[in-house]
Design a protein around this motif. Structure first.
Motif, PDB file in Angstrom:
ATOM      1  N   ARG A  49      -8.047   0.626  -4.741  1.00  0.00           N
ATOM      2  CA  ARG A  49      -8.390   1.831  -3.981  1.00  0.00           C
ATOM      3  C   ARG A  49      -9.868   1.883  -3.663  1.00  0.00           C
ATOM      4  NH1 ARG A  49      -5.405   6.928  -6.517  1.00  0.00           N
ATOM      5  NH2 ARG A  49      -6.464   8.000  -4.830  1.00  0.00           N
ATOM      6  N   LYS A 214       4.809   1.564  -3.807  1.00  0.00           N
ATOM      7  CA  LYS A 214       3.467   2.033  -4.094  1.00  0.00           C
ATOM      8  C   LYS A 214       2.639   2.020  -2.825  1.00  0.00           C
ATOM      9  CE  LYS A 214       1.240  -0.522  -7.180  1.00  0.00           C
ATOM     10  NZ  LYS A 214       0.815  -1.163  -8.425  1.00  0.00           N
ATOM     11  N   GLN A 215       1.680   2.952  -2.747  1.00  0.00           N
ATOM     12  CA  GLN A 215       0.728   2.887  -1.652  1.00  0.00           C
ATOM     13  C   GLN A 215      -0.243   1.755  -1.947  1.00  0.00           C
ATOM     14  OE1 GLN A 215      -0.964   6.757  -1.912  1.00  0.00           O
ATOM     15  NE2 GLN A 215       0.578   7.693  -0.604  1.00  0.00           N
ATOM     16  N   ASP A 217      -2.568  -1.916  -0.245  1.00  0.00           N
ATOM     17  CA  ASP A 217      -2.542  -2.998   0.730  1.00  0.00           C
ATOM     18  C   ASP A 217      -1.979  -4.301   0.184  1.00  0.00           C
ATOM     19  OD1 ASP A 217      -3.634  -1.332   2.650  1.00  0.00           O
ATOM     20  OD2 ASP A 217      -5.651  -1.686   1.883  1.00  0.00           O
TER      21      ASP A 217
ATOM     22  N   TYR C 105       7.741   6.859  -9.040  1.00  0.00           N
ATOM     23  CA  TYR C 105       6.801   6.719  -7.926  1.00  0.00           C
ATOM     24  C   TYR C 105       6.599   8.030  -7.183  1.00  0.00           C
ATOM     25  CZ  TYR C 105       7.041   1.695  -8.655  1.00  0.00           C
ATOM     26  OH  TYR C 105       6.956   0.446  -9.205  1.00  0.00           O
ATOM     27  N   HIS C 107       4.810  10.441  -4.918  1.00  0.00           N
ATOM     28  CA  HIS C 107       3.780  10.405  -3.881  1.00  0.00           C
ATOM     29  C   HIS C 107       3.120   9.029  -3.769  1.00  0.00           C
ATOM     30  CE1 HIS C 107       4.368  14.698  -4.033  1.00  0.00           C
ATOM     31  NE2 HIS C 107       4.143  14.647  -5.323  1.00  0.00           N
ATOM     32  N   GLY C 108       3.935   7.965  -3.854  1.00  0.00           N
ATOM     33  CA  GLY C 108       3.414   6.619  -3.633  1.00  0.00           C
ATOM     34  C   GLY C 108       2.547   6.069  -4.738  1.00  0.00           C
ATOM     35  N   ARG C 109       2.553   6.739  -5.899  1.00  0.00           N
ATOM     36  CA  ARG C 109       1.784   6.208  -7.019  1.00  0.00           C
ATOM     37  C   ARG C 109       2.757   5.844  -8.130  1.00  0.00           C
ATOM     38  NH1 ARG C 109      -2.766  10.126  -5.840  1.00  0.00           N
ATOM     39  NH2 ARG C 109      -1.633  11.791  -6.832  1.00  0.00           N
TER      40      ARG C 109
END
Lengths: 244, 423, 391
Positions: A49, A214-215, A217, C105, C107-109
């Motif tokens: 991040r 997961k967010q 890249d 997961y 909120h994408g975490r």
């Protein structure tokens, strides 16, 4: 009308031959990817991040049971060595001058914050040993003609129950891979690029891993200078060589 | 008039001394009890504040979002500048950088290979600075089971239980394996300087405390910290002060930058708000009940004071003093007694509360041993309320008591006074 | 002696308001000390009660490798439920729970969690398992308020859950939060998601297995059954007991102060009595009472305050205590997180021992305090006293 009948015909032929063809495709993929032994240098780029980090290392591996990796950079990791024998993993770090065994549960943790776990890295079994393949269709990907095949696990102890693989129809190298949970949920996507021809096989030298839940890249894995079937001294795969 | 009454009070010891003393003792007890309850009820809050939450805590916005997972990759950077800023903006508050971290601890055998291994939770604090602020704050000295406090940067304190599980002793070297703030693998050798009792199983199973500089080096967190905790000058948590600081600090925060620092109050963390609420209510209830009882006692004392002077009042009435005048002088006198007693009592109460706040009541004799999470010293806590809370029962109840006793004055018949006095 | 009692009683009742004020204050002390003590005991035990109600019931059987503080132990620490437990489970006296590691997961975490399976029809533990019986395309799950806060999830929210079955194969599915519960037991809240046990067993390919079992009243405790080891309620709550001990010591200061307060009233009254009733004292001596007897009379008179107070206290205290121990004492909370007001209801615990010991302590203290000023009587000159001369 003519078009449709051709399509139906093609479908019939495909389904008749698909399983056999699919196994053949997978066998050819294995022939390209897995090897008796190999030596390569690699660069892993992890996108965090707060920016990215790059680690370079050199690895030697024999079959799917032995591997030895030495980290070359950055300075913090330099001299760190990892030895994998069967299902065991040892790490040596010069700063602590210790050989530490990484036990079962740690193997499931992500490697250096990447989208790969130690287990992912240690999974070296041939695809044909783990999966049954079937052809889903053909398509174009990055201007290459590809087979789309689905892999369904035939053994129990496998991380990903199903995979969808885009295999270059000419070179039999996967160009894209999607890893699914048993439920069908997409978990990871791997994209292979920069295919090279080396020691009589096609090999992808760039792989981008992305954890789809997961967010972020993803993690980039670049191989430079890969060589197959090199003479590797046996003593490399011993704990003693970690400290050298 | 007031002067005259005062003279009377000062010269007639029985009229002034005993009632004032009774009021003073009562008020003293009220003030002391209130300070004690406030301290006692806030004990859990303070313990959590000292160890985990701080009275206020500065973290990055992103860290705050995932605070339960102690994400050091989202830590604060350039903390030296930030700490200085905080010191300028809130000069009375004590600020400390801390890092919470997790990982594996590996103990070597004689060949340097893994002997034992276990998951560990660590906290990095400033252990080595000469002020020893954090050492005291965390009650480390008393919680030490074996060995010594860290003297060198790589010294570490680990829970005694954990040390036994790993089969290591003070003086032994252990290797910590975790991840750096850049998510690289972190390895560091620490030397166990001593073992601690945390007093909470979750921590005793694998907690450790190391000096922040060594941990910064190990986790590649140069000039970074997971959090900066602040402790209010009073030494105790105040919701009002903390919230004022928070709005003051956060108004300049950059909403768009997830790595900009934000301030959290104690109550913003976990379910600490519930704790604060609970302590507040319980304290109020106990104080309320006590005040009621106190009022009754002082009311009684006022009444007794009136009865004491039965004869005197009879004479004054017989001499022709107006009943209203007698009554009002009594009220005035009781007001003076109430005020004098309350002032004296408040001073005494504050003094004793101060003693208990400063030195604490050591109850370790009743406990098996001191530990970090189980404080064995109970402290009082003086708040502004303590300066006036005693005046309510002290003055008001004394007045009511006297007024009640005084009603008797109006019932008395002048004609019978001399007869009463004869007996 | 009887005469002394009778006299003391007459004197007291004759003094009117003064006596009644003292008696009220004292009776108040009784009631308040007992109530407060009961409340504190209740509050302290609340942690234990809550633990019993929400988590451990009357005790648990743990898989011998289960270690609640080491999530890594979970891959190994489960086994089929022993045969002898099955009838208890059927009748609802025993509740099996399976615990595994998983990732959530929100909120994408990624958030590592403990995934716990509990029968959706159990009613031994207070967890709102009925909400697990929701028919939906996702897996119904319940979470605690702390978990809800840290993962920023609320009732009705959907979130992806990823786990690995017993062979290590990844699986993932959506869960839907069907209820958020508020509890004081952190061990069942933070970092955990509860789903139906049967569902979890299917997901994990672990039919009939459990990590631990909680049991209710009337189950015979056996140290070890197959791979499961008994953990008694006492063992499981031992940490709370230490905490209670600390608190109890701290609380005793309240009672001492409250008692001091009541004694202040008695002392004041006694001093005044002796001061005002010198003639009476002189008369007693003149009538042939020894000084000791007079001291005794006054002491009994003072101490009788406590007896009267006990009687008065019983009149309003007993109904009050009975009501309190049933209705509990609720502290309103203004926490509106996720729409759940966490009302803190404390149930005071009054034991006979508590009431008797408190009464005795007050009685003895009152007697001592009454005796102290009365000793002055012994130093009085009876003739002077008889003349009403102040000494």
């Amino acid at each position: 009308m003519k078009k449709i009948s051709v399509f139906i015909l093609a479908a019939i032929i495909l389904s008749a031959f698909s399983n056999q063809d699919a196994s053949e495709i997978l066998r050819k993929v294995d022939a390209n990817l897995s090897s008796e032994n190999r030596v390569f240098e690699s660069t892993i780029t992890i996108h965090g991040r707060r920016g990215s980090r790059t680690i370079t290392s050199k690895s030697w591996s024999v079959g799917d049971t032995k591997s030895f990796t030495e980290y070359l950079s950055p300075a913090r990791e330099q001299g760190t060595k990892m030895l994998k024998l069967e299902n065991q993993l040892w790490i040596y770090t010069p700063t602590t001058d210790r050989i530490i065994q990484i036990s079962g549960h740690m193997l499931r943790q992500s490697v250096m914050g990447s989208d790969l776990s130690y287990e992912d890295m240690m999974e070296d079994r041939k695809l044909t040993e783990i999966y049954n393949a079937s052809i889903l269709g053909r398509d174009m990907l990055d201007n290459r003609d590809v087979y789309i095949i689905t892999l369904l696990a035939k053994v129990e102890d496998v991380a990903y129950h199903t995979q969808k693989m885009w295999v270059d129809a000419d070179r039999f190298v996967p160009l894209k891979q999607e890893l699914f949970a048993k439920s069908g949920q997409l978990l990871k996507r791997v994209e292979m690029k920069d295919i090279i021809y080396v020691d009589g096989r096609w090999f992808p030298t760039t792989m981008v891993y992305k954890d789809m839940l997961k967010q972020g890249d993803g993690t980039e894995f670049k191989i430079s200078g890969i060589r197959f079937n090199q003479p590797i001294p046996e003593h490399l795969f011993s704990k003693a060589s970690l400290k050298q | 008039m007031i002067k005259f009454l005062l003279k009377g009070l000062v010269r007639d010891k029985s009229r002034s001394w005993i009632p004032t003393l009774v009021v003073a003792v009562g008020v003293m007890l009220s003030v002391f009890l209130h300070a004690y309850i406030t301290g006692f009820m806030n004990e859990t809050i303070e313990m959590n504040a000292q160890f985990f939450n701080g009275h206020v805590k500065v973290v990055t916005r992103a860290y705050a979002d995932e605070i339960s997972q102690i994400p050091n990759d989202l830590a604060l950077l350039e903390t030296d500048i930030l700490v200085n800023q905080l010191k300028v903006q809130f000069p009375d508050v004590q600020w400390f950088e801390r890092i919470h971290f997790g990982g594996l601890v590996d103990a070597p055998d004689s060949l340097g290979e893994t002997k034992t291994q276990g998951p560990a939770m660590g906290m990095a604090v400033d252990l080595l600075s000469p002020t020893k602020n954090e050492v005291q704050r965390l009650n480390l000295y008393k919680s030490l089971v074996r060995g010594n406090l860290p003297q060198k940067p790589d010294d570490i304190l680990i829970s005694d239980f954990f040390a036994q599980k790993l089969r290591v002793n003070p003086g032994d070297t252990i290797t910590f394996i975790g991840s750096t703030m850049n998510n690289a693998m972190a390895y560091h050798n620490f030397v166990i300087s001593g073992t601690l009792s945390f007093g909470a199983m979750a921590l005793d199973r694998g907690a450790m405390i190391a000096d922040i500089e060594a941990v910064r080096f190990a986790l590649d967190m140069e000039n970074a910290a997971g959090e900066i905790v602040g402790f209010l000058p009073a030494g105790f948590y105040s919701s009002k002060v903390a919230h004022a600081m928070q709005s003051d600090f956060n108004k300049v925060a950059d909403e768009t930058d997830v790595f900009s620092p934000v301030m959290l109050t104690f109550e913003d963390q976990g379910d600490m708000a519930t704790f604060v609420n609970l302590a507040h209510y319980m304290g109020a209830i106990i104080t309320g009940i006590f005040m009621l009882a106190m009022s009754l006692v002082l009311w009684n004392a006022g009444l007794l004071g009136g009865l004491r002077r039965y004869g005197e009042i009879g004479i004054r009435l017989a001499m022709g003093e107006e009943k209203v005048h007698v009554f009002s002088t009594m009220i005035y006198e009781s007001l003076m007694i109430g005020i004098a007693g309350s002032i004296l009592g408040t001073s005494l109460g504050l003094f004793f509360a101060w003693l208990l706040q400063t030195y604490g009541l050591d109850i370790s004799a009743t406990m098996k041993g001191a530990s970090i999470m189980m404080p064995t010293v109970i402290r009082a806590r003086i708040t502004t309320a303590d300066y006036f809370i005693g005046f309510i029962p002290g003055v008001v109840s004394t007045l009511i008591g006297t007024a009640l006793a005084g009603i008797g004055i109006f019932k008395r018949q002048t004609a019978r006074l001399f007869k009463e006095l004869e007996t | 002696m009887f005469l002394a009692l009778k006299l003391a009683y007459r004197n007291l009742v004759g003094a009117g308001l003064r006596t009644w004020l003292n008696v009220i204050v004292l009776s108040f002390s009784y009631v308040v000390i007992i109530w407060l003590k009961g409340l504190m005991v209740g509050w302290d035990h609340q942690a234990r009660f809550d633990m019993e109600k929400w988590q451990i019931a009357k005790g648990q059987y743990w898989h011998k490798l289960y270690d609640q503080y080491d999530p890594f132990s979970l891959t190994e620490s489960h086994a089929p439920v022993p045969q002898r437990f099955l009838p208890f489970i059927t009748e609802g006296a025993m509740v099996p729970v399976l615990v595994v590691q998983a990732s959530l997961y929100p909120h994408g975490r990624m958030q590592p969690i403990l995934l716990k399976g509990i029968p959706k029809n159990q009613n031994l533990l207070k967890l709102p398992v009925a909400a697990l019986d929701t028919i939906t395309d996702a897996i119904p799950a319940i979470i605690g308020t702390n978990m809800a806060r840290s993962a920023k999830l609320g009732k009705g929210d959907r979130v992806v859950l990823r786990w690995r079955d017993k062979s290590g194969t990844f699986d993932a599915a959506e869960v839907v939060v069907t209820d958020v519960f508020a509890t004081n037991v952190p061990a069942i809240d933070g970092g955990q998601v509860w789903i139906d046990l049967e569902k979890l067993r299917q997901m994990m390919l672990l039919p009939n297995e459990a990590t631990y079992l909680s049991f209710g009243q009337g189950i015979k405790e056996i140290p070890e059954v197959n791979e499961f080891v008994l953990k008694t309620q006492q063992e499981l709550t031992s940490e709370i007991d230490v905490m209670i001990k600390t608190k109890t010591t701290g609380q005793s200061v309240f009672y001492i102060i409250l008692l001091l307060l009541a004694m202040l009233a008695i002392f004041d009254t006694q001093v005044l009595s002796i001061f005002r009733r010198q003639k009476e004292i002189g008369t007693y001596v003149a009538l042939g009472y020894t000084r000791q007897q007079v001291v005794m009379l006054f002491t009994i008179e003072g101490a009788m305050h406590a007896v009267l107070a006990a009687a008065v206290a019983a009149v309003y205290g007993i109904p009050f205590f009975i009501w309190q121990s049933h209705a509990g004492f609720t502290i309103p909370m203004d926490s509106s997180d996720y729409g759940i007001a966490m009302a803190q209801t404390m149930y005071p615990v009054f034991t006979v021992g508590l009431i008797v010991s408190t009464t005795l302590i007050v009685l003895i203290t009152t007697a001592v305090v009454s005796y102290c000023p009365s000793r002055r009587i012994a130093q009085m000159n009876p003739t002077e006293a008889l003349r009403g001369k102040i000494q």
